[in-house]
Design a protein around this motif. Structure first.
Motif, PDB file in Angstrom:
ATOM      1  N   PHE A   1     -10.030  12.783 -56.102  1.00 44.61           N
ATOM      2  CA  PHE A   1     -10.230  12.029 -55.027  1.00 44.61           C
ATOM      3  C   PHE A   1     -10.161  12.843 -54.203  1.00 44.61           C
ATOM      4  O   PHE A   1      -9.444  14.321 -54.154  1.00 44.61           O
ATOM      5  N   ALA A   2     -10.516  13.070 -52.585  1.00 48.79           N
ATOM      6  CA  ALA A   2     -10.573  13.606 -52.032  1.00 48.79           C
ATOM      7  C   ALA A   2      -9.663  13.642 -50.463  1.00 48.79           C
ATOM      8  O   ALA A   2      -9.426  12.404 -50.408  1.00 48.79           O
ATOM      9  N   ALA A   3      -9.331  15.094 -50.484  1.00 46.46           N
ATOM     10  CA  ALA A   3      -8.979  14.615 -49.151  1.00 46.46           C
ATOM     11  C   ALA A   3      -9.512  15.843 -47.658  1.00 46.46           C
ATOM     12  O   ALA A   3      -9.713  16.632 -48.406  1.00 46.46           O
ATOM     13  N   GLY A   4      -9.705  15.207 -46.694  1.00 44.37           N
ATOM     14  CA  GLY A   4      -9.481  16.161 -45.730  1.00 44.37           C
ATOM     15  C   GLY A   4      -8.562  16.583 -44.653  1.00 44.37           C
ATOM     16  O   GLY A   4      -7.695  15.818 -44.675  1.00 44.37           O
ATOM     17  N   ALA A   5      -8.593  17.569 -44.402  1.00 44.69           N
ATOM     18  CA  ALA A   5      -6.934  18.248 -43.964  1.00 44.69           C
ATOM     19  C   ALA A   5      -7.686  19.274 -43.069  1.00 44.69           C
ATOM     20  O   ALA A   5      -9.116  20.073 -43.280  1.00 44.69           O
ATOM     21  N   VAL A   6      -6.448  20.021 -42.402  1.00 46.30           N
ATOM     22  CA  VAL A   6      -6.659  21.545 -41.125  1.00 46.30           C
ATOM     23  C   VAL A   6      -5.985  22.100 -41.415  1.00 46.30           C
ATOM     24  O   VAL A   6      -4.609  21.982 -41.670  1.00 46.30           O
ATOM     25  N   THR A   7      -6.190  23.063 -41.385  1.00 47.44           N
ATOM     26  CA  THR A   7      -5.489  24.260 -41.558  1.00 47.44           C
ATOM     27  C   THR A   7      -5.480  25.081 -40.062  1.00 47.44           C
ATOM     28  O   THR A   7      -6.951  25.385 -39.912  1.00 47.44           O
ATOM     29  N   GLY A   8      -5.043  26.319 -39.854  1.00 48.58           N
ATOM     30  CA  GLY A   8      -4.249  26.597 -38.848  1.00 48.58           C
ATOM     31  C   GLY A   8      -5.354  25.868 -37.149  1.00 48.58           C
ATOM     32  O   GLY A   8      -4.639  24.403 -37.405  1.00 48.58           O
ATOM     33  N   GLN A   9      -4.583  27.058 -36.055  1.00 48.47           N
ATOM     34  CA  GLN A   9      -4.963  26.087 -34.936  1.00 48.47           C
ATOM     35  C   GLN A   9      -5.661  26.338 -34.107  1.00 48.47           C
ATOM     36  O   GLN A   9      -6.212  27.950 -33.850  1.00 48.47           O
ATOM     37  N   GLY A  10      -6.324  25.684 -32.530  1.00 44.36           N
ATOM     38  CA  GLY A  10      -7.430  25.705 -31.952  1.00 44.36           C
ATOM     39  C   GLY A  10      -8.235  27.255 -32.827  1.00 44.36           C
ATOM     40  O   GLY A  10      -8.674  26.266 -33.308  1.00 44.36           O
ATOM     41  N   LYS A  11      -9.027  28.354 -32.217  1.00 40.87           N
ATOM     42  CA  LYS A  11      -9.533  28.520 -32.499  1.00 40.87           C
ATOM     43  C   LYS A  11      -9.965  29.330 -33.689  1.00 40.87           C
ATOM     44  O   LYS A  11     -11.071  29.298 -34.628  1.00 40.87           O
ATOM     45  N   ARG A  12      -9.151  29.175 -34.560  1.00 36.99           N
ATOM     46  CA  ARG A  12      -8.065  29.635 -35.958  1.00 36.99           C
ATOM     47  C   ARG A  12      -8.495  28.123 -36.721  1.00 36.99           C
ATOM     48  O   ARG A  12      -7.841  28.491 -38.409  1.00 36.99           O
ATOM     49  N   SER A  13      -8.728  27.378 -36.128  1.00 34.88           N
ATOM     50  CA  SER A  13      -8.284  25.796 -36.876  1.00 34.88           C
ATOM     51  C   SER A  13      -9.699  25.860 -38.177  1.00 34.88           C
ATOM     52  O   SER A  13     -10.546  26.419 -37.694  1.00 34.88           O
ATOM     53  N   MET A  14      -9.856  25.322 -39.098  1.00 32.77           N
ATOM     54  CA  MET A  14     -10.174  25.067 -40.289  1.00 32.77           C
ATOM     55  C   MET A  14     -10.271  23.939 -41.376  1.00 32.77           C
ATOM     56  O   MET A  14      -8.744  23.415 -41.154  1.00 32.77           O
ATOM     57  N   ARG A  15     -10.978  23.639 -41.258  1.00 28.61           N
ATOM     58  CA  ARG A  15     -11.286  21.859 -41.922  1.00 28.61           C
ATOM     59  C   ARG A  15     -11.576  22.358 -43.868  1.00 28.61           C
ATOM     60  O   ARG A  15     -11.999  23.454 -43.974  1.00 28.61           O
ATOM     61  N   HIS A  16     -11.044  21.785 -43.922  1.00 33.24           N
ATOM     62  CA  HIS A  16     -11.540  21.815 -45.667  1.00 33.24           C
ATOM     63  C   HIS A  16     -11.482  20.167 -46.188  1.00 33.24           C
ATOM     64  O   HIS A  16     -10.925  18.998 -46.050  1.00 33.24           O
ATOM     65  N   ALA A  17     -12.471  20.075 -47.198  1.00 28.53           N
ATOM     66  CA  ALA A  17     -12.617  18.846 -48.153  1.00 28.53           C
ATOM     67  C   ALA A  17     -12.252  19.201 -49.506  1.00 28.53           C
ATOM     68  O   ALA A  17     -13.046  19.336 -50.104  1.00 28.53           O
ATOM     69  N   LEU A  18     -11.013  18.953 -49.488  1.00 30.95           N
ATOM     70  CA  LEU A  18      -9.544  19.663 -50.890  1.00 30.95           C
ATOM     71  C   LEU A  18     -10.385  18.550 -51.777  1.00 30.95           C
ATOM     72  O   LEU A  18     -10.895  17.003 -51.532  1.00 30.95           O
ATOM     73  N   LEU A  19     -10.894  18.933 -53.119  1.00 32.45           N
ATOM     74  CA  LEU A  19     -10.827  17.509 -53.974  1.00 32.45           C
ATOM     75  C   LEU A  19     -10.006  17.642 -55.478  1.00 32.45           C
ATOM     76  O   LEU A  19      -9.929  18.622 -55.981  1.00 32.45           O
ATOM     77  N   PHE A  20      -9.500  17.026 -55.464  1.00 31.78           N
ATOM     78  CA  PHE A  20      -8.776  16.974 -56.840  1.00 31.78           C
ATOM     79  C   PHE A  20      -8.897  16.265 -57.980  1.00 31.78           C
ATOM     80  O   PHE A  20      -9.281  15.285 -58.327  1.00 31.78           O
ATOM     81  N   THR A  21      -8.497  16.800 -59.242  1.00 29.96           N
ATOM     82  CA  THR A  21      -9.126  15.809 -60.550  1.00 29.96           C
ATOM     83  C   THR A  21      -8.323  15.646 -61.686  1.00 29.96           C
ATOM     84  O   THR A  21      -7.232  16.791 -61.587  1.00 29.96           O
ATOM     85  N   GLN A  22      -7.705  14.876 -62.162  1.00 31.77           N
ATOM     86  CA  GLN A  22      -7.098  14.362 -63.388  1.00 31.77           C
ATOM     87  C   GLN A  22      -8.122  14.346 -65.338  1.00 31.77           C
ATOM     88  O   GLN A  22      -8.713  13.274 -64.840  1.00 31.77           O
ATOM     89  N   ALA A  23      -7.955  15.424 -65.837  1.00 30.51           N
ATOM     90  CA  ALA A  23      -8.504  15.301 -66.981  1.00 30.51           C
ATOM     91  C   ALA A  23      -8.029  14.236 -67.777  1.00 30.51           C
ATOM     92  O   ALA A  23      -9.598  14.073 -68.605  1.00 30.51           O
ATOM     93  N   LYS A  24      -7.092  13.193 -67.466  1.00 27.30           N
ATOM     94  CA  LYS A  24      -6.590  12.984 -68.665  1.00 27.30           C
ATOM     95  C   LYS A  24      -5.523  12.027 -67.920  1.00 27.30           C
ATOM     96  O   LYS A  24      -4.489  12.693 -67.390  1.00 27.30           O
ATOM     97  N   ALA A  25      -5.157  10.791 -68.716  1.00 29.75           N
ATOM     98  CA  ALA A  25      -3.819  10.204 -68.393  1.00 29.75           C
ATOM     99  C   ALA A  25      -2.657  11.382 -68.756  1.00 29.75           C
ATOM    100  O   ALA A  25      -2.556  11.912 -69.519  1.00 29.75           O
ATOM    101  N   GLY A  26      -1.846  11.727 -67.532  1.00 27.04           N
ATOM    102  CA  GLY A  26      -0.239  12.015 -67.964  1.00 27.04           C
ATOM    103  C   GLY A  26      -0.470  13.582 -68.044  1.00 27.04           C
ATOM    104  O   GLY A  26       0.164  14.546 -66.991  1.00 27.04           O
TER     105      GLY A  26
END
Length: 330
Positions: free
Chosen positions: A120-145
């Motif tokens: 799945f993917a997650a959009g998020a932001v770190t920092g504030q104002g001019k120092r803020s940065m967008r993220h397009a995180l992608l998490f994976t699960q290789a197998k059940a469990g």
């Protein structure tokens, strides 16, 4: 004039980052394959995805505070693992822990999948104002469990993830790497086209698949200028990009296009006939001893990209994360 030392800091770091700073919806009938995907179960719920992100954040901050690379294999998978491992090596050398991570404005894009890896993917932001940065995180699960691991995290220059299409229940639809129907290019074709453009310029085979922009045509121009500048200082640089072995991930967008996560490998070779012209610094710190570069330095760099592939037209790169991961000097 006295000879000038050239600090080998992986030239393209400045080229790519400098370039990065420079820069309606329609629905169609889903194909039978896409209808089958929509009938599959989602990889996990949004509440569970939030738990995955929270657990990752806590462990990533623990690794950062202690500059402890041994934490990373439990929370990350390649290419993110190799890139962040190299980043912690650098921070140990400069004795500067990374800032504490706190994700805000989070949104989750969870596809329905019938097999592994789940992701799945997650959009998020770190920092504030001019120092803020967008993220397009992608998490994976290789197998059940298996644990959920952060696999990619390019930094978008815009809110690209908000264009991902969601079904009535709020879940996304994955797009196969070789899926060509209804798209300007199959997602799996984008890495080779992008690598060709960065290596050989806009006239390279299939380079026309990529739209002009900060991470495509402008980066190529910056690289050529950098090579010319170094040549004037007695240093030769050759740089070559190629598709990596890492999997391509893609999600359907509201305009019936696709948002694609992929990785390129860049090989750089610096050389000088005169000893002492090269010095290790910048992005390469921690990967090789400072005095390792005498007449030659070879580096391997991984670059994560996020690109939007439209139904018609050319793919637009909307995000990236770059890090040198190996270096060897002679």
């Amino acid at each position: 004039m006295p000879a000038r030392n050239v600090t080998v800091a992986s030239l393209c770091t400045s080229c790519l980052l400098a370039a990065a700073l420079g820069t309606g919806c329609s629905e169609g009938s889903p194909s039978s394959a896409e209808a089958e995907k929509r009938a599959a179960a989602p990889a996990l719920s949004k509440a569970q995805a939030q738990q995955v992100l929270d657990a990752y954040t806590a462990e990533a901050n623990r690794a950062g505070r202690k500059l402890d690379r041994t934490v990373l294999p439990g929370i990350e998978a390649d290419p993110q693992l190799s890139m962040d491992d190299a980043s912690l090596k650098l921070r140990r050398v400069i004795k500067r822990p990374p800032p504490t991570v706190r994700f805000t404005n989070t949104s989750f894009y969870i596809p329905r999948v019938s097999g592994y890896p789940h992701w799945f993917a997650a959009g998020a932001v770190t920092g504030q104002g001019k120092r803020s940065m967008r993220h397009a995180l992608l998490f994976t699960q290789a197998k059940a469990g298996a644990p959920w691991l952060l696999t990619a995290n390019p930094y978008p220059t815009s809110d690209a993830l908000s264009n991902i299409a969601l079904d009535p229940e709020g879940f996304a639809t994955s797009v196969d790497a070789d899926e060509r129907k209804g798209l300007a290019a199959a997602p799996g074709k984008v890495p080779a086209a992008h690598a060709a453009l960065l290596t050989d310029g806009p006239g390279a085979a299939n380079a026309s698949l990529m739209a002009d922009g900060a991470q495509t045509s402008e980066t190529y121009k910056a690289l050529k200028q950098g090579e010319k500048t170094l040549a004037g200082r007695g240093v030769t640089l050759s740089s070559r990009f190629s598709p990596s072995q890492y999997r391509v991930f893609a999600l359907r967008t509201k305009d019936r296009g696709a948002l694609v996560w992929y990785v390129l490998k860049q090989n750089e070779a610096y050389s000088s006939s005169k000893r002492g012209r090269l010095a290790v610094g910048g992005d390469l710190l921690g990967l090789v001893p400072v005095k390792a570069a005498r007449t030659r330095m070879d580096t391997t760099v991984l670059v994560q990209y996020l690109a939007a592939v439209p139904p018609k037209g050319r793919a637009t790169v909307t995000g990236m994360y770059r890090k040198a991961v190996t270096a060897h000097g002679t």
